[in-house]
Write a protein that holds these residues in place. Structure first.
Motif, PDB file in Angstrom:
ATOM      1  N   CYS A  36       0.857  -1.189   0.000  1.00  0.00           N
ATOM      2  CA  CYS A  36       0.000   0.000   0.000  1.00  0.00           C
ATOM      3  C   CYS A  36       0.891   1.235   0.000  1.00  0.00           C
ATOM      4  N   ASN A  38       0.329   4.021   1.139  1.00  0.00           N
ATOM      5  CA  ASN A  38       0.220   4.771   2.395  1.00  0.00           C
ATOM      6  C   ASN A  38       0.978   4.059   3.519  1.00  0.00           C
ATOM      7  N   ARG A  39       1.657   2.980   3.151  1.00  0.00           N
ATOM      8  CA  ARG A  39       2.460   2.240   4.114  1.00  0.00           C
ATOM      9  C   ARG A  39       3.931   2.199   3.722  1.00  0.00           C
ATOM     10  N   GLY A  47       0.542   5.006   7.330  1.00  0.00           N
ATOM     11  CA  GLY A  47      -0.729   4.317   7.123  1.00  0.00           C
ATOM     12  C   GLY A  47      -1.899   5.058   7.736  1.00  0.00           C
ATOM     13  N   CYS A  48      -3.093   4.580   7.464  1.00  0.00           N
ATOM     14  CA  CYS A  48      -4.304   5.153   8.063  1.00  0.00           C
ATOM     15  C   CYS A  48      -4.274   4.831   9.558  1.00  0.00           C
ATOM     16  N   PHE A  50      -6.338   3.726  11.585  1.00  0.00           N
ATOM     17  CA  PHE A  50      -7.025   2.506  12.040  1.00  0.00           C
ATOM     18  C   PHE A  50      -6.407   1.242  11.453  1.00  0.00           C
ATOM     19  N   PHE A  56       2.975  -5.922   7.129  1.00  0.00           N
ATOM     20  CA  PHE A  56       3.467  -5.108   6.020  1.00  0.00           C
ATOM     21  C   PHE A  56       4.942  -5.317   5.723  1.00  0.00           C
ATOM     22  N   TYR A  93      -5.057  -4.658   1.697  1.00  0.00           N
ATOM     23  CA  TYR A  93      -4.166  -3.601   1.229  1.00  0.00           C
ATOM     24  C   TYR A  93      -4.632  -3.053  -0.122  1.00  0.00           C
ATOM     25  N   THR A  94      -3.736  -2.813  -1.067  1.00  0.00           N
ATOM     26  CA  THR A  94      -4.100  -2.049  -2.272  1.00  0.00           C
ATOM     27  C   THR A  94      -3.851  -2.918  -3.506  1.00  0.00           C
ATOM     28  N   ARG A 124      -7.358   1.699  -3.228  1.00  0.00           N
ATOM     29  CA  ARG A 124      -7.526   3.095  -2.841  1.00  0.00           C
ATOM     30  C   ARG A 124      -7.916   3.910  -4.076  1.00  0.00           C
ATOM     31  N   ARG A 164      -5.424   9.339   5.663  1.00  0.00           N
ATOM     32  CA  ARG A 164      -5.710   8.488   4.510  1.00  0.00           C
ATOM     33  C   ARG A 164      -4.715   8.729   3.372  1.00  0.00           C
TER      34      ARG A 164
HETATM   35  S1  SF4 Z   1      -6.153   1.061   5.555  1.00  0.00           S
HETATM   36 FE1  SF4 Z   1      -5.775   0.516   3.430  1.00  0.00          FE
HETATM   37  S2  SF4 Z   1      -5.153   2.469   2.493  1.00  0.00           S
HETATM   38 FE2  SF4 Z   1      -4.911   2.723   4.716  1.00  0.00          FE
HETATM   39  S3  SF4 Z   1      -2.752   2.198   5.107  1.00  0.00           S
HETATM   40 FE3  SF4 Z   1      -3.998   0.357   5.453  1.00  0.00          FE
HETATM   41  S4  SF4 Z   1      -3.931  -0.752   3.485  1.00  0.00           S
HETATM   42 FE4  SF4 Z   1      -3.276   1.359   3.097  1.00  0.00          FE
END
Ligand code: SF4
Length: 309
Positions: A36, A38-39, A47-48, A50, A56, A93-94, A124, A164
């Protein structure tokens, strides 16, 4: 007069699949090893808030043989329970975050399994471009294809609060680009009870999805998983979670604003009890769904009752 059953008050995914494919369809939850942005630092490394960071480290695309084994094992389990049709769901993930050729060879693994009738790809909104949409559209010749977009909220202040790493505009642009392929079905993921969000803000998200005539929605309440940034915030009393009753009411109110044709793919979430910090009622998923259905009945309302096109 016959009382409409709960299914008549919202468009349940299992009913939709049964009608569409002539029998029950089971989702195969597939992990192909996608990462992802964002990771991995491309958007952010955090990351997000939550998102569970476990798993990862060192993520890499798996081999076709490993994916085949996942599919075969889950199909066998389904067949033992009398299920004949399956939907391949690239879930964690993505799942569009790789070069197009790699994506094609990953998705192509499903072609060896004639029991698979549909393909769902979770991603995403900022990881969907023209090339990836064209690739997914290729599969619509042989499969029903769902593109699942993590939206959570249309409010940028909330998306920033969640880290996000994309904004609402990315979502609207992804939907607009995907509409080039009318046979591609879109599903938005929404979280209710996000930090600072009011019911009115959530209903604005519902109305936006209604206006887009989005084909599917998945809901779950904000919940806290051990080891996340959100868990730290929760410990410091920086986050308030919805009560079960509040969640039921918010889902019901959200459903009222949606397009009546939108298929409701999920009404709550699953989290392994050893990782769930709060709320404890999340683990009573069937009871929560029954309460949502009872709320719709008691209010004598239904999905789309307040929908205006
Ligand atoms: S929730 Fe989804 S978009 Fe957000 S960091 Fe985790 S894998 Fe990536």
């Amino acid at each position: 007069m016959t009382e409409p059953g709960p299914a008549a008050r919202y468009r349940r995914f299992s009913d939709y699949l049964k009608t569409r494919f002539g029998g029950p369809v089971r989702k195969l939850s597939l992990d192909a090893g996608f990462s992802c942005p964002n990771r991995d630092g491309r958007v952010s490394g955090d990351g997000c808030v939550f998102c569970d960071p476990r798993g990862f480290t060192g993520r890499a695309l798996g081999t076709p043989a490993a994916l085949e084994a996942q599919i075969a094992g889950q199909i066998q389990k389904g067949q033992e329970r009398g299920i004949a049709r399956f939907m391949a769901y690239f879930q964690p993930y993505t799942n569009t975050y790789a070069p197009v050729d790699s994506l094609r060879s990953t998705y192509d693994v499903i072609r060896a399994f004639p029991e698979i009738k549909a393909l769902a790809v979770g991603t995403r909104p900022d990881c969907v471009d023209a090339d990836r949409l064209a690739l997914l559209a290729e599969y619509t010749r042989d499969y029903e294809v769902w593109l699942e977009l993590g939206l959570q909220s249309i409010h940028d202040e909330t998306l920033r609060r969640l880290n996000r790493g994309h904004d609402a505009r990315d979502f609207f642009l992804a939907v607009e680009a995907a509409r080039r392929y009318p046979e591609l079905r879109l599903c938005a993921h929404v979280i209710l009870g996000l930090p600072g969000e009011t019911l009115e803000q959530e209903l604005a998200t519902a109305r936006a999805l209604g206006a887009l005539r989005i084909e599917g929605v998945k809901f779950h309440p904000l919940y806290v998983v051990a080891g996340t940034v959100l868990a730290e915030e929760y410990e410091q009393n920086l986050v308030t979670l919805l009560s079960r009753g509040e969640y039921v009411q918010r889902v019901g109110s959200f459903l009222e604003q949606l397009w009546p044709e939108t298929v409701i793919q999920r009404l709550s979430a699953d989290c392994p009890p050893e990782f769930l910090v709060a709320p404890t009622w999340l683990s009573e998923k069937s009871a929560v769904i029954a309460e949502i259905e009872a709320w719709l009945k008691n209010q004598d309302t239904r999905q789309g009752k307040k929908y205006f096109s």
